[in-house]
Design a protein around this motif. Structure first.
Motif, PDB file in Angstrom:
ATOM      1  N   THR A 188       2.331  11.360 -10.098  1.00  0.00           N
ATOM      2  CA  THR A 188       1.820  10.055  -9.702  1.00  0.00           C
ATOM      3  C   THR A 188       3.020   9.201  -9.303  1.00  0.00           C
ATOM      4  O   THR A 188       3.504   8.379 -10.061  1.00  0.00           O
ATOM      5  N   ARG A 189       3.520   9.438  -8.091  1.00  0.00           N
ATOM      6  CA  ARG A 189       4.724   8.758  -7.631  1.00  0.00           C
ATOM      7  C   ARG A 189       4.444   7.287  -7.365  1.00  0.00           C
ATOM      8  O   ARG A 189       3.315   6.882  -7.159  1.00  0.00           O
ATOM      9  N   ALA A 190       5.506   6.523  -7.330  1.00  0.00           N
ATOM     10  CA  ALA A 190       5.360   5.088  -7.094  1.00  0.00           C
ATOM     11  C   ALA A 190       6.539   4.585  -6.274  1.00  0.00           C
ATOM     12  O   ALA A 190       7.538   5.264  -6.124  1.00  0.00           O
ATOM     13  N   GLY A 232      -2.018  -0.921  -1.017  1.00  0.00           N
ATOM     14  CA  GLY A 232      -1.727  -0.105   0.164  1.00  0.00           C
ATOM     15  C   GLY A 232      -0.592   0.877  -0.041  1.00  0.00           C
ATOM     16  O   GLY A 232      -0.329   1.728   0.809  1.00  0.00           O
ATOM     17  N   THR A 233       0.094   0.788  -1.166  1.00  0.00           N
ATOM     18  CA  THR A 233       1.230   1.666  -1.438  1.00  0.00           C
ATOM     19  C   THR A 233       0.797   3.111  -1.623  1.00  0.00           C
ATOM     20  O   THR A 233       1.459   4.029  -1.156  1.00  0.00           O
ATOM     21  N   TYR A 234      -0.315   3.324  -2.302  1.00  0.00           N
ATOM     22  CA  TYR A 234      -0.799   4.685  -2.539  1.00  0.00           C
ATOM     23  C   TYR A 234      -1.086   5.389  -1.215  1.00  0.00           C
ATOM     24  O   TYR A 234      -0.745   6.554  -1.020  1.00  0.00           O
ATOM     25  N   THR A 235      -1.679   4.662  -0.278  1.00  0.00           N
ATOM     26  CA  THR A 235      -1.998   5.232   1.031  1.00  0.00           C
ATOM     27  C   THR A 235      -0.736   5.534   1.836  1.00  0.00           C
ATOM     28  O   THR A 235      -0.704   6.495   2.597  1.00  0.00           O
ATOM     29  N   ALA A 278      -4.041  -0.279  -8.720  1.00  0.00           N
ATOM     30  CA  ALA A 278      -3.264  -1.384  -8.159  1.00  0.00           C
ATOM     31  C   ALA A 278      -2.460  -0.915  -6.948  1.00  0.00           C
ATOM     32  O   ALA A 278      -2.378  -1.616  -5.938  1.00  0.00           O
ATOM     33  N   GLY A 279      -1.886   0.266  -7.040  1.00  0.00           N
ATOM     34  CA  GLY A 279      -1.141   0.827  -5.904  1.00  0.00           C
ATOM     35  C   GLY A 279      -2.035   1.075  -4.705  1.00  0.00           C
ATOM     36  O   GLY A 279      -1.658   0.842  -3.557  1.00  0.00           O
TER      37      GLY A 279
END
Length: 111
Positions: free
Chosen positions: A91-93, A54-57, A49-50
């Motif tokens: 696994t940051r968020a 686009g958050t993961y990128t 989902a991240g």
């Protein structure tokens, strides 16, 4: 087929549903919230989902939003030196984007 769905099959659909609705709320209203969860089998759902949001990128720029980046994401999942199969410290968020797993969803006024 399992009689009782646990782990990824039991956790992932619920996490994805809450993530999608929380993300939509944030986009439409600017609501600030924290989407928290304990460690568990929901990690793959939230990494996915991240990535799609686009958050993961943003956090890991080498995992780009194209075929090459998607292959990198897949290859590092649950591999030595890669990302774990469970939610974890590496696994940051970004909490403002609801990019973590769910056991609690609250607004700042509810803290």
């Amino acid at each position: 087929m399992k009689l009782r769905l646990l782990g990824r099959w039991g956790t992932s659909p619920g996490l994805a549903l809450v993530y999608a609705h929380a993300s939509r709320l944030i986009q439409h209203t600017g609501q600030q919230m924290i989407y928290l969860a304990g460690p568990g089998h929901g990690g793959p759902t939230l990494v996915g989902a991240g990535y799609l949001a686009g958050t993961y990128t943003e956090i890991y720029p080498h995992i780009t939003m194209n075929e090459e980046g998607l292959l990198r994401l897949f290859r590092q999942f649950s591999a030595l030196g890669g990302i774990p199969s469970h939610a974890s410290v590496p696994t940051r968020a970004r909490s403002t984007r609801a990019a973590s797993s769910a056991t609690c969803c609250c607004t700042p006024s509810e803290r």
